[in-house]
Design a protein around this motif. Structure first.
Motif, short mmCIF file in Angstrom:
data_model
loop_
_atom_site.label_atom_id
_atom_site.label_comp_id
_atom_site.label_asym_id
_atom_site.label_seq_id
_atom_site.Cartn_x
_atom_site.Cartn_y
_atom_site.Cartn_z
N PRO A 188 0.82 -1.22 0.00
CA PRO A 188 0.00 0.00 0.00
C PRO A 188 0.85 1.27 0.00
CG PRO A 188 -0.94 -1.61 1.50
CD PRO A 188 0.40 -2.15 1.07
N ALA A 189 1.95 1.27 0.75
CA ALA A 189 2.79 2.47 0.82
C ALA A 189 3.43 2.76 -0.53
CB ALA A 189 3.86 2.31 1.89
N ALA A 190 4.04 1.75 -1.14
CA ALA A 190 4.68 1.95 -2.44
C ALA A 190 3.65 2.34 -3.50
CB ALA A 190 5.39 0.66 -2.86
N THR A 191 2.47 1.76 -3.43
CA THR A 191 1.42 2.05 -4.42
C THR A 191 0.88 3.46 -4.23
OG1 THR A 191 0.84 -0.31 -4.41
CG2 THR A 191 -0.75 1.21 -5.38
N ALA A 192 0.70 3.88 -2.97
CA ALA A 192 0.24 5.24 -2.70
C ALA A 192 1.27 6.26 -3.20
CB ALA A 192 0.00 5.42 -1.20
N CYS A 193 2.54 5.98 -2.95
CA CYS A 193 3.61 6.87 -3.43
C CYS A 193 3.59 6.96 -4.95
CB CYS A 193 4.96 6.36 -2.93
SG CYS A 193 6.36 7.35 -3.48
N ALA A 194 3.39 5.81 -5.61
CA ALA A 194 3.35 5.80 -7.07
C ALA A 194 2.19 6.65 -7.58
CB ALA A 194 3.21 4.36 -7.58
N TYR A 195 1.05 6.59 -6.92
CA TYR A 195 -0.09 7.40 -7.35
C TYR A 195 0.22 8.89 -7.19
CZ TYR A 195 -4.57 9.67 -7.65
OH TYR A 195 -5.59 10.51 -8.03
N LEU A 196 0.85 9.26 -6.08
CA LEU A 196 1.16 10.66 -5.83
C LEU A 196 2.10 11.22 -6.89
CD1 LEU A 196 1.62 10.54 -1.95
CD2 LEU A 196 -0.27 11.62 -3.20
N HIS A 197 2.88 10.35 -7.52
CA HIS A 197 3.82 10.81 -8.54
C HIS A 197 3.32 10.62 -9.96
CE1 HIS A 197 6.62 10.81 -5.15
NE2 HIS A 197 7.40 11.60 -5.88
N THR A 198 2.32 9.77 -10.14
CA THR A 198 1.87 9.48 -11.51
C THR A 198 0.39 9.73 -11.75
OG1 THR A 198 1.34 7.15 -11.01
CG2 THR A 198 3.62 7.66 -11.64
N GLY A 199 -0.40 9.73 -10.68
CA GLY A 199 -1.85 9.85 -10.86
C GLY A 199 -2.47 8.61 -11.51
N ASN A 200 -1.76 7.51 -11.48
CA ASN A 200 -2.23 6.26 -12.09
C ASN A 200 -3.48 5.75 -11.38
OD1 ASN A 200 -2.52 3.42 -12.68
ND2 ASN A 200 -0.45 3.45 -13.51
N GLU A 201 -4.58 5.68 -12.10
CA GLU A 201 -5.86 5.31 -11.49
C GLU A 201 -5.88 3.86 -11.01
OE1 GLU A 201 -9.02 6.21 -14.15
OE2 GLU A 201 -8.71 8.39 -14.04
N ARG A 202 -5.06 3.03 -11.62
CA ARG A 202 -5.03 1.63 -11.18
C ARG A 202 -4.50 1.52 -9.76
NH1 ARG A 202 -1.43 -1.46 -14.93
NH2 ARG A 202 -2.17 -3.26 -13.73
N CYS A 203 -3.68 2.47 -9.35
CA CYS A 203 -3.22 2.49 -7.95
C CYS A 203 -4.40 2.69 -7.01
CB CYS A 203 -2.19 3.61 -7.73
SG CYS A 203 -0.65 3.40 -8.64
N ILE A 204 -5.28 3.61 -7.36
CA ILE A 204 -6.48 3.86 -6.54
C ILE A 204 -7.36 2.62 -6.52
CG2 ILE A 204 -8.58 5.22 -6.35
CD1 ILE A 204 -6.13 6.71 -5.46
N HIS A 205 -7.47 1.97 -7.67
CA HIS A 205 -8.29 0.75 -7.74
C HIS A 205 -7.78 -0.28 -6.76
CE1 HIS A 205 -10.70 -2.50 -9.45
NE2 HIS A 205 -9.58 -3.22 -9.48
N PHE A 206 -6.45 -0.45 -6.68
CA PHE A 206 -5.89 -1.42 -5.74
C PHE A 206 -6.18 -1.01 -4.31
CE2 PHE A 206 -2.29 -2.09 -2.80
CZ PHE A 206 -2.40 -3.45 -2.62
N LEU A 207 -5.90 0.24 -3.97
CA LEU A 207 -6.08 0.69 -2.59
C LEU A 207 -7.53 0.58 -2.16
CD1 LEU A 207 -3.65 3.75 -2.67
CD2 LEU A 207 -3.28 1.55 -1.51
N THR A 208 -8.43 0.86 -3.07
CA THR A 208 -9.85 0.76 -2.76
C THR A 208 -10.25 -0.69 -2.49
OG1 THR A 208 -10.27 2.67 -4.17
CG2 THR A 208 -12.18 1.32 -3.57
N SER A 209 -9.52 -1.63 -3.08
CA SER A 209 -9.86 -3.04 -2.91
C SER A 209 -9.35 -3.63 -1.61
CB SER A 209 -9.28 -3.86 -4.08
OG SER A 209 -7.86 -3.97 -3.97
N VAL A 210 -8.49 -2.91 -0.89
CA VAL A 210 -7.95 -3.42 0.37
C VAL A 210 -9.05 -3.34 1.44
CG1 VAL A 210 -6.22 -3.12 2.16
CG2 VAL A 210 -5.63 -2.69 -0.24
N PRO A 211 -9.53 -4.48 1.94
CA PRO A 211 -10.68 -4.46 2.86
C PRO A 211 -10.45 -3.64 4.10
CG PRO A 211 -10.25 -6.70 2.06
CD PRO A 211 -9.10 -5.85 1.63
#
Length: 866
Positions: A312-335
């Protein structure tokens, strides 16, 4: 309670001929239950009296003479014996029909134990639905930094900030509430106050956290604390983030400068240009490389679920630098994010399934969860790659040695077809590594590799080499103080590793491993990654409570069985032979050590009796007080199954024969009943082969004959007595046909087992046998001019080569029919292990060896403290 040897007395299933209500009750309370096969065929097995008589004639009747009647119980009509046996099973079946279909719960008959079993079943259900690991303040803080994707003011995951405020510890830090670690608490606290300050909320918590850091950051200079993965990569950048927010913490400590210098050195070792070609473990600490990484190129390594190495940390960081929506999709899927917290990685579906199964097996309670284990391993097998192994998560595109080795071992031992080729993926110039490029190797990952490598097949030379490398690595680490790991903070890692090194898989027995692991298992073990975290699905007090209660329950039943065996031993007259009572205890102890479950009470007792008979026969044919003529008569009487041929023999010959023959006849009769067919011919034949070969060895000694090595092995393979232990397979609750017993596969297993057992004996006993003028593999081999050490070395090599072949025959047999059931194949394998275990320190049944088996008391008499 433990029982003293003076109190050993009672009655038992295979010994009793007449039954009373109390004995039936005792048998039921001891956990004796019919298998599904036996229940379904019970009425068919209630034979007519004519069939009783036919079977009685086949098995034979022993008529003891008057002079031995005082020591050997008179045999009764075998038809009556079978009918009595059937009546007992019928009574058990009547009771059984009204019991729960879950045999384990019925056997235990304890509300608390039932609740623990149900709680563990609930853990399995939770794993099947979602991962169950502890929350990570560090990852939660990273996720909280993501602004609302719809452009509104505030965070995308506002409940993360609420969680951060709620979960601050009393000292102002964030981290594990029950385990303080400088690196972990500093990292989590720094990230949490950055998150709160960024959104200008929870400022009181920010001040408390900053106060903690001002007091504690200097402690990072200490070398004794746990080292987090990638700490030196991440902490300097986070310190820069904190400084931009003007947080009141110390920025110029010497230790911070050291960490910055360490980061630069580590970056120089990372081939950044290769990072973008294949996924590597560096992706897990992506937030520690955000100032040097090419985000466009690194995004090509994003996993299918949208994450970067499930972090989650690496993915959140990636989103902050790229705005990649797939990162949000992953984080939203974390129960867990629904409750405001992020885990250190998600999912952990493979890790949890594997470690739960491993812990349950090592604690000796896996039999209560067979269907759940099967479902777990089916799932793992589905996600296991023969090319690269597996990771902790089914979605992760970076595999590791730790999870891969655990998966390989679990799958292989549960009869899944798995290749060992993937281990090459983790090999480097220094041996084997958890991840390609790893500098400092971990103890626990190498430990699991060592355990996996010991299951190798004869053609798997890479695994053979790996087992030797891992063993040496662990030996080196075990001598270091402290013996600590980079991946896990375990309760007693030195003892766990030491036990595995002292007792290799071939040379130990399941119950002994289980008893040791009861002391080593840590219900509060902590895992080390970017942060410390716990995996409560596999490290919890419920596992330990059930394991201890189950051990004590089984032990109490073992004590009841031992009382009866000692009575049988005395009635048969064996108590006065050599140290007969002590040897009977030892035989039962070994049987319990690989057949501990209550449902194996019949097989366990039969195996113990057969082992005792082998001691008696070996003593008889070795004895100088028994004449050679009497030994000839013994052989002829056995061949003709005619005890009357023993009339007129001297010494103990007649007594030995009647006692042995009566017991074998009992076992053949009862086994025939349970199998629904006459197995007596098979049972007598294997014992006849033993008697013939024991006689041949005695004749060599009598004639002072020196056999060739080939001649010796053709006789002594059978003479080692492994084959005579196999009738216990008929009491394991599964149907075994004559075709299975006589199949080429079974014959191969038998040959391998005989050779292994013979070599294990001869390597340890050659000096004694040389002094007694008895042939021995080592002694005969020395005639060819080889030195003693060379012969022993080659003998061990031959023994272990055969052991690897046996492992393959047991766990990966050809699919040709007919094939022995897995329980029977496992019985063969574990019986061989009993030979290796018994002879690993010397002559297995020498009086001094019996005294040195200190674990007898812990297995049979000392309950585990709850």
């Amino acid at each position: 309670m433990a029982i003293s040897t003076a109190a050993w007395s009672a009655s038992f299933f295979t010994t009793s001929i007449t039954l009373d209500a109390m004995q039936v009750t005792r048998d039921i309370s001891s956990g004796l239950r019919l298998s599904g096969t036996s229940r379904g065929r019970l009425n068919d097995l209630l034979l007519s009296r004519s069939r009783y008589k036919t079977l009685a004639n086949n098995v034979g009747v022993v008529y003891p003479s008057n002079d031995s009647a005082s020591r050997v119980p008179k045999s009764r009509d075998y038809a009556h014996r079978i009918q009595s046996f059937a009546s007992k099973l019928k009574k058990l079946e009547t009771v059984d029909s009204g019991l729960s279909s879950n045999s384990s719960i019925t056997m235990l008959n304890n509300t608390q134990i039932q609740s623990w079993i149900e709680k563990i079943r609930g853990i399995f259900r939770s794993i099947f639905e979602r991962s169950v690991v502890s929350d990570s303040p560090y990852d939660t803080a990273w996720v909280s930094l993501i602004p609302a994707v719809d452009g509104s003011q505030g965070p995308q995951f506002p409940n993360t900030l609420e969680w951060i405020v709620r979960n601050q510890l009393e000292d102002g830090s964030w981290g594990d509430a029950d385990f303080f670690s400088v690196q972990n608490n500093v990292l989590c606290t720094l990230m949490c106050i950055i998150a709160l300050k960024t959104w200008n909320t929870g400022l009181d918590s920010v001040e408390k956290g900053a106060k903690f850091l001002r007091k504690s950051m200097a402690l990072l200079e200490e070398e004794t604390h746990e080292k987090l993965c990638g700490f030196e990569l991440v902490i300097p950048l986070i310190m820069d983030d904190a400084k931009k927010l003007d947080l009141d913490i110390p920025y110029n400590l010497p230790v911070i400068d050291q960490l910055r210098s360490g980061r630069e050195k580590k970056l120089q070792k990372i081939p950044l240009h290769l990072m973008y070609t294949n996924p590597t473990s560096i992706l897990y600490s992506l937030e520690g490389l955000r100032d040097v990484v090419d985000w466009e190129q690194i995004s090509k390594l994003q996993q299918e679920d949208g994450s970067f190495m499930s972090s989650p940390a690496a993915t959140a960081c990636a989103y902050l630098h790229t705005g990649n929506e797939r990162c949000i999709h992953f984080l939203t899927s974390v129960p867990k994010l629904c409750d405001g917290a992020a885990p250190p990685q998600y999912p952990t579906d493979l890790l949890e399934r594997l470690w739960v199964v491993d812990r349950l097996e090592r604690l000796g309670i896996a039999r209560h969860f067979e269907s759940e284990i099967k479902a777990s391993l089916d799932y793992v097998y589905k996600h296991f790659s023969s090319r690269v192994g597996c990771s902790w998560a089914s979605t992760c595109n970076v595999t590791d040695l730790d999870d891969s080795a655990m998966a390989f071992r679990m799958l292989r031992l549960h009869d899944y077809d798995v290749s060992s080729d993937f281990f090459q993926h983790f090999r480097d110039s220094g041996g084997w590594c958890t991840y390609p490029g790893e500098i400092n190797r971990g103890i626990t990952s190498t430990f699991n590799f060592y355990r996996a490598a010991q299951t190798c097949y004869p053609e798997e030379s890479l695994l053979m080499e790996g087992a030797e490398w891992a063993r040496q690595f662990l030996l080196d680490k075990h001598t270091q103080k402290p013996c600590s790991d980079k991946w896990v903070i375990a309760k007693d890692l030195p003892a766990e590793v030491g036990s595995a090194l002292s007792n290799p898989w071939y040379e130990t027995l399941p119950r002994l491993e289980q008893r040791s692991y009861l002391d080593q298992y840590g219900p509060d073990d902590i895992w080390i990654a970017k942060v410390l975290f716990r995996v409560p699905s596999c490290t919890n007090s419920t596992f330990l409570k059930l394991a201890k209660a189950d051990f004590n329950f089984c032990q109490s039943k073992h004590q009841e069985e031992l009382q009866v065996l000692l009575r049988w031993n005395e009635e048969r007259g064996f108590k006065s032979i050599r140290s007969g009572q002590k040897e009977m205890v030892y035989c039962f102890y070994v049987a319990v050590s690989f057949l501990p479950a209550p449902e194996h009470t019949m097989a366990r007792t039969v195996w113990s009796k057969l082992a005792m008979l082998n001691i008696i026969i070996d003593d008889f044919f070795d004895s100088l007080s028994e004449s050679h003529t009497d030994k000839i008569q013994f052989l002829e009487a056995f061949r003709s199954r005619n005890p009357k041929l023993m009339d007129g023999t001297g010494g103990e010959a007649k007594f030995f024969f009647e006692s042995i023959f009566n017991t074998i006849t009992d076992i053949a009769t009862e086994g025939s009943f349970l199998q629904g067919r006459d197995i007596s011919h098979h049972v007598y034949n294997i014992w006849l082969r033993l008697v013939e070969n024991q006689f041949k060895e005695a004749e060599w000694k009598h004639l002072n004959y020196q056999p060739s090595l080939e001649e010796y092995m053709s006789v002594s393979e059978v003479g080692i007595s492994f084959e005579t232990m196999t009738p216990a397979q008929f009491f394991m609750g599964e149907k075994i046909t004559a075709a299975m017993v006589d199949s080429p596969h079974t014959k191969r297993m038998m040959h391998l087992a005989n050779v292994i057992s013979r070599l294990s004996n001869d390597i340890q006993t050659y000096q004694r046998e040389e002094s007694e003028n008895k042939p021995n593999f080592v002694s005969i081999s020395k005639r060819n001019g080889l030195t003693e050490s060379d012969v022993i070395k080659e003998s061990r090599k031959l023994m272990y080569d055969h052991m690897r072949k046996l492992v393959k025959e047991v766990y990966s047999p050809s699919k040709s029919n007919p094939l022995l059931p897995k329980s029977a194949r496992q019985l063969y394998f574990d019986t061989v292990r009993t030979f290796l275990f018994a002879y690993q320190m010397g002559d297995a049944l020498a009086p001094n060896m019996l005294d040195r088996k200190q674990s007898i008391s812990s297995i049979l008499f000392e309950p585990v403290l709850l």
